[in-house]
Scaffold this motif. Sequence first.
Motif, PDB file in Angstrom:
ATOM      1  N   ASN A   1      -8.395  -2.498  12.764  1.00 38.46           N
ATOM      2  CA  ASN A   1      -7.338  -2.875  11.914  1.00 38.46           C
ATOM      3  C   ASN A   1      -6.634  -1.803  12.154  1.00 38.46           C
ATOM      4  N   ILE A   2      -7.517  -0.201  12.182  1.00 36.63           N
ATOM      5  CA  ILE A   2      -6.353   1.005  11.698  1.00 36.63           C
ATOM      6  C   ILE A   2      -6.120   0.793  13.401  1.00 36.63           C
TER       7      ILE A   2
ATOM      8  N   GLU B   1      -1.478   1.411  14.398  1.00 34.95           N
ATOM      9  CA  GLU B   1      -1.868   2.435  15.197  1.00 34.95           C
ATOM     10  C   GLU B   1      -0.117   2.511  16.666  1.00 34.95           C
ATOM     11  N   GLN B   2      -1.067   0.553  16.709  1.00 37.44           N
ATOM     12  CA  GLN B   2       0.046  -0.078  18.072  1.00 37.44           C
ATOM     13  C   GLN B   2       0.897  -1.042  17.118  1.00 37.44           C
ATOM     14  N   GLY B   3       1.334  -0.611  15.817  1.00 37.22           N
ATOM     15  CA  GLY B   3       2.501  -2.161  15.384  1.00 37.22           C
ATOM     16  C   GLY B   3       2.189  -3.284  15.522  1.00 37.22           C
ATOM     17  N   GLU B   4       0.991  -3.515  14.928  1.00 34.29           N
ATOM     18  CA  GLU B   4       0.501  -5.190  15.440  1.00 34.29           C
ATOM     19  C   GLU B   4       0.486  -5.312  13.786  1.00 34.29           C
ATOM     20  N   LEU B   5      -0.030  -6.374  13.097  1.00 28.79           N
ATOM     21  CA  LEU B   5      -0.289  -6.864  12.333  1.00 28.79           C
ATOM     22  C   LEU B   5      -1.559  -6.620  11.560  1.00 28.79           C
ATOM     23  N   PRO B   6      -2.343  -5.805  10.973  1.00 27.99           N
ATOM     24  CA  PRO B   6      -3.572  -5.658  10.496  1.00 27.99           C
ATOM     25  C   PRO B   6      -3.947  -7.031  10.395  1.00 27.99           C
ATOM     26  N   PHE B   7      -4.848  -7.674  10.228  1.00 34.99           N
ATOM     27  CA  PHE B   7      -6.176  -9.266  10.792  1.00 34.99           C
ATOM     28  C   PHE B   7      -6.107  -8.913   8.514  1.00 34.99           C
ATOM     29  N   GLN B   8      -6.811 -10.071   8.168  1.00 41.23           N
ATOM     30  CA  GLN B   8      -7.147 -10.290   7.110  1.00 41.23           C
ATOM     31  C   GLN B   8      -8.604 -10.761   7.173  1.00 41.23           C
ATOM     32  N   PHE B   9      -9.138 -10.329   6.466  1.00 38.29           N
ATOM     33  CA  PHE B   9     -10.577 -11.166   6.619  1.00 38.29           C
ATOM     34  C   PHE B   9     -11.057 -10.615   5.232  1.00 38.29           C
ATOM     35  N   PHE B  10     -11.868 -11.745   5.533  1.00 41.97           N
ATOM     36  CA  PHE B  10     -13.282 -11.298   3.984  1.00 41.97           C
ATOM     37  C   PHE B  10     -14.479 -11.745   3.993  1.00 41.97           C
TER      38      PHE B  10
ATOM     39  N   GLY C   1      -0.149  -0.929   6.423  1.00 43.34           N
ATOM     40  CA  GLY C   1       0.568  -1.837   7.913  1.00 43.34           C
ATOM     41  C   GLY C   1       1.400  -3.061   7.828  1.00 43.34           C
ATOM     42  N   ASP C   2       0.408  -3.444   6.401  1.00 45.07           N
ATOM     43  CA  ASP C   2       0.905  -5.673   7.054  1.00 45.07           C
ATOM     44  C   ASP C   2       2.314  -5.657   7.080  1.00 45.07           C
ATOM     45  N   VAL C   3       3.558  -5.720   7.507  1.00 42.37           N
ATOM     46  CA  VAL C   3       5.129  -5.660   7.587  1.00 42.37           C
ATOM     47  C   VAL C   3       5.098  -7.184   6.877  1.00 42.37           C
ATOM     48  N   PHE C   4       4.318  -8.482   7.573  1.00 38.59           N
ATOM     49  CA  PHE C   4       4.350  -9.086   6.522  1.00 38.59           C
ATOM     50  C   PHE C   4       4.530  -9.267   4.749  1.00 38.59           C
ATOM     51  N   GLY C   5       3.195  -9.125   4.779  1.00 36.62           N
ATOM     52  CA  GLY C   5       2.448  -9.060   3.638  1.00 36.62           C
ATOM     53  C   GLY C   5       3.377  -7.491   2.496  1.00 36.62           C
TER      54      GLY C   5
END
Length: 379
Positions: A36-37, A41-50, A301-305
């Motif tokens: 996710n880091i 840095e690459q401007g991509e959405l981070p994964f959501q995980f649990f 860095g979650d653009v959608f969220g």
Amino acid sequence: MGGNPITEFGEKDNTLWYVMTSLDPKAIEEHLLEENIHRKEQGELPFQFFVPYRFLKRRISAAPSTEEFDDETYVNLHDRKEVSSNNELRAALKRYIFIKASGKDLDILLSTKENKDFYRTLWYYRDRSRNKVTVRHSVMEQFINACCDKRLQFEVWPAIEDIEQNDEVVLNTTQFKGYKARVLEIRKGKNGYQLTVGFHLFHGAMLLKLPNLRPQDVLYESKISDGIIRETSCYKFLEDMQRKLFTIMNHRLKKDLSEKSRKKDICTLELLYNYRYRLFESDALRRKFYALMLLCAVLRGDVFGTSELAKKVKKELDIINLSAEGKMSIDLRAFLASCLYIATQEPLYKEKAMSYFRTHAKPSATHKQLMRFLTAYSG
């Protein structure tokens, strides 16, 4: 399972929660944090995980400490079955990891040459027909919430600072275990809090005092309603969330964090983001929660969220603007406007917040930090 889930924001989303398994959930969590880091840095959405095994700490009842260690927490409860059920749930979920992603993105994550060694212990969970098992978002939302309730049950309520002189407690140690007593004195020393409690013997003929008790030596009896307990617990939870988010924001402003500190902050953000599906009965708490989760999304860095939570906060701010002005609503309006500016960089929200702060000769610690963030996060 499967299908097109509805997200926590009420919008259609093409991603699913994939059920995965691993013999080393701690290592997988660390790799996902690193991923996710990199994605941020690459401007991509981070994964959501649990990772429930890592989220639900192991509990041990009636131990001589309430400090949370790396892999266990000592607690005192009226009903030790709660401790047992928490640990049983944690053990049952030990090898499961849930990742919200598109199938394509997840396949790329697992198959990329540089990632193969990292994720060699991570596997899709498959049904009898060898199909990958996915979970609808609404089901996953309920599951995460249940796990959050388990965690909060041990970590938020009760706390020693809520105990006052003359409160009624139940002795949890000494030969008088089970007796009801009243708090006569509370002292704070270098080794923590100490209590003196007293209780009557022989039908009130004798008052026996027990000094130098530790907080874990008593169980707390509250005469207030469950509703008030829940409200207080939620308030304390949000205050703790705010403290952690503000700390991370201050770290970001310094820009000289060590790699270890940076990873720790990312880990904290992921933990806090697990709470994003919680519901609050109180309008004020719900609004502050949305604003704090908006800050969390921004920091992740979650653009959608960030976009969807900003819509929620704007809607709540519009509702407050239509209500009669009271001190609480004015304070909350400034808080929401501050968070919206940090997230959207729309000058209107900064001006609304700053105009409020300027009218206070003695702003609170929260307001002082917000004013600093509003200036520092200006585009």
